[in-house]
Write an enzyme that holds these catalytic residues in place. Sequence first.
Site, PDB file in Angstrom:
ATOM      1  N   HIS A  72       0.885  -1.175   0.000  1.00 13.48           N
ATOM      2  CA  HIS A  72       0.000   0.000   0.000  1.00 13.48           C
ATOM      3  C   HIS A  72       0.914   1.214   0.000  1.00 13.48           C
ATOM      4  O   HIS A  72       1.574   1.513   0.990  1.00 13.48           O
ATOM      5  CB  HIS A  72      -0.887  -0.052   1.255  1.00 13.48           C
ATOM      6  CG  HIS A  72      -2.079   0.825   1.176  1.00 13.48           C
ATOM      7  ND1 HIS A  72      -3.112   0.614   0.293  1.00 13.48           N
ATOM      8  CD2 HIS A  72      -2.423   1.944   1.881  1.00 13.48           C
ATOM      9  CE1 HIS A  72      -4.040   1.551   0.453  1.00 13.48           C
ATOM     10  NE2 HIS A  72      -3.628   2.372   1.404  1.00 13.48           N
ATOM     11  N   LYS A 126     -10.117   6.289  -4.008  1.00 11.46           N
ATOM     12  CA  LYS A 126      -9.157   7.334  -3.647  1.00 11.46           C
ATOM     13  C   LYS A 126      -7.789   6.852  -4.111  1.00 11.46           C
ATOM     14  O   LYS A 126      -7.434   5.687  -3.896  1.00 11.46           O
ATOM     15  CB  LYS A 126      -9.234   7.507  -2.122  1.00 11.46           C
ATOM     16  CG  LYS A 126      -8.038   8.094  -1.441  1.00 11.46           C
ATOM     17  CD  LYS A 126      -8.438   8.567  -0.046  1.00 11.46           C
ATOM     18  CE  LYS A 126      -7.308   8.431   0.949  1.00 11.46           C
ATOM     19  NZ  LYS A 126      -7.649   8.996   2.262  1.00 11.46           N
ATOM     20  N   LYS A 184      -3.683   7.298  -3.932  1.00  9.10           N
ATOM     21  CA  LYS A 184      -2.600   7.872  -3.125  1.00  9.10           C
ATOM     22  C   LYS A 184      -1.523   8.365  -4.083  1.00  9.10           C
ATOM     23  O   LYS A 184      -0.966   7.559  -4.853  1.00  9.10           O
ATOM     24  CB  LYS A 184      -2.007   6.821  -2.187  1.00  9.10           C
ATOM     25  CG  LYS A 184      -3.002   6.155  -1.271  1.00  9.10           C
ATOM     26  CD  LYS A 184      -3.653   7.106  -0.320  1.00  9.10           C
ATOM     27  CE  LYS A 184      -2.850   7.318   0.913  1.00  9.10           C
ATOM     28  NZ  LYS A 184      -3.609   8.114   1.921  1.00  9.10           N
ATOM     29  N   ASP A 201      -5.320  11.637  -2.649  1.00  9.74           N
ATOM     30  CA  ASP A 201      -4.721  12.019  -1.368  1.00  9.74           C
ATOM     31  C   ASP A 201      -3.231  12.222  -1.609  1.00  9.74           C
ATOM     32  O   ASP A 201      -2.517  11.276  -1.947  1.00  9.74           O
ATOM     33  CB  ASP A 201      -4.951  10.915  -0.330  1.00  9.74           C
ATOM     34  CG  ASP A 201      -4.555  11.356   1.063  1.00  9.74           C
ATOM     35  OD1 ASP A 201      -4.002  12.469   1.195  1.00  9.74           O
ATOM     36  OD2 ASP A 201      -4.799  10.592   2.020  1.00  9.74           O
ATOM     37  N   GLU A 257      -7.203  15.707  -1.256  1.00  9.51           N
ATOM     38  CA  GLU A 257      -6.986  15.560   0.191  1.00  9.51           C
ATOM     39  C   GLU A 257      -5.556  15.969   0.559  1.00  9.51           C
ATOM     40  O   GLU A 257      -4.591  15.508  -0.055  1.00  9.51           O
ATOM     41  CB  GLU A 257      -7.247  14.099   0.551  1.00  9.51           C
ATOM     42  CG  GLU A 257      -7.036  13.757   2.005  1.00  9.51           C
ATOM     43  CD  GLU A 257      -7.521  12.335   2.338  1.00  9.51           C
ATOM     44  OE1 GLU A 257      -8.262  11.738   1.526  1.00  9.51           O
ATOM     45  OE2 GLU A 257      -7.145  11.832   3.396  1.00  9.51           O
ATOM     46  N   ASP A 266      -6.838  16.715   6.061  1.00  9.58           N
ATOM     47  CA  ASP A 266      -6.726  15.431   6.772  1.00  9.58           C
ATOM     48  C   ASP A 266      -5.710  15.581   7.908  1.00  9.58           C
ATOM     49  O   ASP A 266      -6.092  15.894   9.049  1.00  9.58           O
ATOM     50  CB  ASP A 266      -6.348  14.313   5.803  1.00  9.58           C
ATOM     51  CG  ASP A 266      -6.201  12.972   6.508  1.00  9.58           C
ATOM     52  OD1 ASP A 266      -6.579  12.889   7.697  1.00  9.58           O
ATOM     53  OD2 ASP A 266      -5.701  11.992   5.910  1.00  9.58           O
ATOM     54  N   LYS A 326     -11.167  11.780  11.679  1.00  8.27           N
ATOM     55  CA  LYS A 326     -10.591  10.499  12.093  1.00  8.27           C
ATOM     56  C   LYS A 326     -10.665  10.438  13.609  1.00  8.27           C
ATOM     57  O   LYS A 326     -10.282  11.415  14.278  1.00  8.27           O
ATOM     58  CB  LYS A 326      -9.136  10.389  11.636  1.00  8.27           C
ATOM     59  CG  LYS A 326      -8.991  10.275  10.129  1.00  8.27           C
ATOM     60  CD  LYS A 326      -7.547  10.101   9.728  1.00  8.27           C
ATOM     61  CE  LYS A 326      -7.446   9.868   8.227  1.00  8.27           C
ATOM     62  NZ  LYS A 326      -6.045   9.827   7.775  1.00  8.27           N
ATOM     63  N   GLU A 364     -14.061   6.025   4.324  1.00  9.36           N
ATOM     64  CA  GLU A 364     -13.031   5.109   3.791  1.00  9.36           C
ATOM     65  C   GLU A 364     -12.757   4.013   4.830  1.00  9.36           C
ATOM     66  O   GLU A 364     -11.609   3.644   5.047  1.00  9.36           O
ATOM     67  CB  GLU A 364     -11.763   5.892   3.453  1.00  9.36           C
ATOM     68  CG  GLU A 364     -11.198   6.661   4.633  1.00  9.36           C
ATOM     69  CD  GLU A 364      -9.962   7.496   4.321  1.00  9.36           C
ATOM     70  OE1 GLU A 364      -9.693   7.771   3.145  1.00  9.36           O
ATOM     71  OE2 GLU A 364      -9.272   7.874   5.285  1.00  9.36           O
TER      72      GLU A 364
HETATM   73  C1  MUC Z   1      -4.734   8.908   4.837  1.00 11.44           C
HETATM   74  O1  MUC Z   1      -3.920   9.819   4.805  1.00 11.44           O
HETATM   75  O2  MUC Z   1      -5.869   9.183   4.510  1.00 11.44           O
HETATM   76  C2  MUC Z   1      -6.411   6.377   4.697  1.00 11.44           C
HETATM   77  C3  MUC Z   1      -6.707   5.591   3.629  1.00 11.44           C
HETATM   78  C4  MUC Z   1      -5.511   5.201   3.053  1.00 11.44           C
HETATM   79  O3  MUC Z   1      -5.344   4.496   2.067  1.00 11.44           O
HETATM   80  O4  MUC Z   1      -4.492   5.767   3.743  1.00 11.44           O
HETATM   81  C5  MUC Z   1      -5.003   6.383   4.902  1.00 11.44           C
HETATM   82  C6  MUC Z   1      -4.291   7.572   5.346  1.00 11.44           C
HETATM   83 MG    MG Z   2      -5.327  11.269   4.030  1.00 11.66          MG
END
Ligand code: MUC
Ligand code: MG
Length: 371
Positions: A18, A164, A166, A195, A221, A246, A270, A324
Amino acid sequence: MYKSVETILVDIPTIRPHKLSVTTMQTQTLVLVKVTTENGVVGWGEATTIGGLNYGEESPESVKANIETYFAPLLLSIKQPLNFAQTFKLLRKSINGNRFAKCAIQTALLDIQAKLLNLPLSEVLGGRLRNRLPVLWTLASGDTDKDIAEAKKMIELKRHNIFKLKIGSNPLQHDVDHVIAIKKALGADISIRVDVNRAWSELECIRGIQQLQDGGIDLIEQPCAIEQTEILTRLTQRFDVAIMADEALTGPDSAYRLAHQHAADVFAVKVEQSGGLIEACEVAKIAKLAGIDLYGGTMLEGPIGTIASAHAFSTFESLAFGTELFGPLLLTEEILKTPLQYENFELAVPQAAGLGIEIDEDKIEQLRRKA
Ligand code: MUC
Ligand code: MG
């Protein structure tokens, strides 16, 4: 009165790497907290983070050390009957910071409280407004074709239809092209968000977000550093696409400051970053008063933190960008006797008392970090 407080580290491999801008995860370390009362009632909480100290200020090991050295002796020293609010006031007065550890302890105490009242935890938090929560999936394999195939599989399985991505670990244009290629492959009906996990400077934000907005991306994000809230404000004013805070959101105080500065269109709430379930609900209330939309975030917790979050999010009046809460689905091992129920793109919030889940303690014993 409390009889024991135990903190357990459980290392579980993820189903695939991941990839975030701050680290690449191959394993997740669940930080589980078990509190037992003198009458034998048990409450569970979770203080899981991402990538040791790569993401947050508390590591699994520091959470365990601080709970064992400070939180547990304090809870065990309580000799007169205190209710939950009095107990937590004492903890707040005696312990600074440590939001993740506080969240885990608070979750366990609220689990106990709700069990004693024979109510689902959401009712102790003010009352649930929904029994099911939409859950997106994060595409983070780092490979465009693999991500497209993974998304198509999720849609077919009716597991997730919002994604989403990354980004932030590659050169900007590489990341933007990757996102636009996935958006094109999945089509107009599928919501794609990104994000950046703080990776971009202001100039990079302007270049990147303009292209992502033009490409039909729905949400950006945490594009810049935590402290750069003025940049977030300028981006929120400049772009139509929703900008979400975030990591910059560290609880009710920061929510108030960000709202005052108009530093976001959306808050990623969160429970751990907020310092507890009650504080997460306070963040949501501040957002509501400021006209800011909500999104239910995760620290990629296992099922305990995930369902605790679900109880809190189920009380929010509006959850415009969904959640999420997919953390358990990223793990190769199950620690509940009955897994959380994900179906039709949603997670069910349990109806049974407390968190409403049954922990498989034999499994935890088998997986726990021994040394
Ligand atoms: C984040 O920064 O959002 C949440 C979902 C994901 O894949 O990573 C986290 C951290
Ligand atoms: Mg995030």
